[in-house]
Write a protein that holds these residues in place. Structure first.
Motif, PDB file in Angstrom:
ATOM      1  N   PRO A  43      31.295  47.465  45.987  1.00  0.00           N
ATOM      2  CA  PRO A  43      30.911  48.774  45.442  1.00  0.00           C
ATOM      3  C   PRO A  43      30.006  48.675  44.207  1.00  0.00           C
ATOM      4  O   PRO A  43      29.366  49.663  43.839  1.00  0.00           O
ATOM      5  N   GLU A  44      29.910  47.494  43.596  1.00  0.00           N
ATOM      6  CA  GLU A  44      29.019  47.330  42.447  1.00  0.00           C
ATOM      7  C   GLU A  44      27.548  47.336  42.845  1.00  0.00           C
ATOM      8  O   GLU A  44      26.674  47.584  42.037  1.00  0.00           O
ATOM      9  N   ILE A  45      27.266  47.047  44.115  1.00  0.00           N
ATOM     10  CA  ILE A  45      25.896  47.056  44.623  1.00  0.00           C
ATOM     11  C   ILE A  45      25.590  48.459  45.142  1.00  0.00           C
ATOM     12  O   ILE A  45      26.313  48.982  45.992  1.00  0.00           O
ATOM     13  N   VAL A  46      24.523  49.053  44.621  1.00  0.00           N
ATOM     14  CA  VAL A  46      24.139  50.414  45.011  1.00  0.00           C
ATOM     15  C   VAL A  46      22.976  50.316  45.994  1.00  0.00           C
ATOM     16  O   VAL A  46      21.948  49.691  45.692  1.00  0.00           O
ATOM     17  N   TYR A  47      23.142  50.938  47.156  1.00  0.00           N
ATOM     18  CA  TYR A  47      22.102  50.943  48.183  1.00  0.00           C
ATOM     19  C   TYR A  47      21.497  52.338  48.297  1.00  0.00           C
ATOM     20  O   TYR A  47      22.217  53.334  48.301  1.00  0.00           O
TER      21      TYR A  47
END
Length: 170
Positions: A36-40
């Motif tokens: 969830p720390e990676i934003v797409y």
């Protein structure tokens, strides 16, 4: 007796020195592509949601050990042809972005340090399997931005994981 105390003190001193070294040691934090720390952008579709439309999809790769990767082949009309991007905000001295063996797209790979505002951008072909950014200012917040670049022929960008070297905070 004095000799035994000297040994005890020396052992205690070595233990404290070792603990001190461990406290300031580097450790690796591994973020899977679905972290969830990676934003797409556009938003990522979950592998179990077959009715979701996004340029980013979770897929299974079976090349030796099976792994879930986040993959894009570029903009799609269902999401307004938004160019696929990913973002991660972190503090670390080194970043490793691992791609799958099937990844072959070219991307813009950007790092911006805050508050200094220093930005580095480089076009990278993702078929190299491991993109490394080293000597990052760990005392500053860094923003990673990766933008898919549409090629003349169909290409694919797969994110397997992002690994960060961070100072152990203990």
């Amino acid at each position: 007796m004095l000799h035994s105390l000297s040994r005890l003190f020396l052992s205690f001193h070595l233990l404290i020195t070792t603990v001190t070294l461990v406290v300031s040691a580097q450790q690796q934090v591994v973020l899977g592509s679905t972290s969830p720390e990676i934003v797409y952008l556009p938003s990522l579709c979950n592998v179990s949601n077959t009715e979701c439309f996004s340029a980013w999809q979770q897929i299974y790769i079976i090349d030796g050990t099976p792994v879930i990767v986040t993959s894009t082949t570029g903009p799609i009309s269902q999401t307004g042809n938004i160019v696929p991007q990913l973002f991660l905000t972190f503090r670390a001295s080194t970043l490793y972005l691992r791609t799958s063996p099937f990844s072959n797209a070219t991307v813009n790979f950007s790092l911006t340090a805050d508050p200094s505002g220093v930005t580095i951008t480089k076009q990278v072909n993702t078929n190299i399997s491991l993109i490394i950014a080293d000597n990052l200012p760990e005392s500053q917040t860094t923003i990673l931005g990766v933008t898919f670049l549409q090629g003349l022929s169909p290409t694919r960008f797969d994110v397997e994981s992002i690994t960060l070297n961070v100072t152990n905070s203990r």
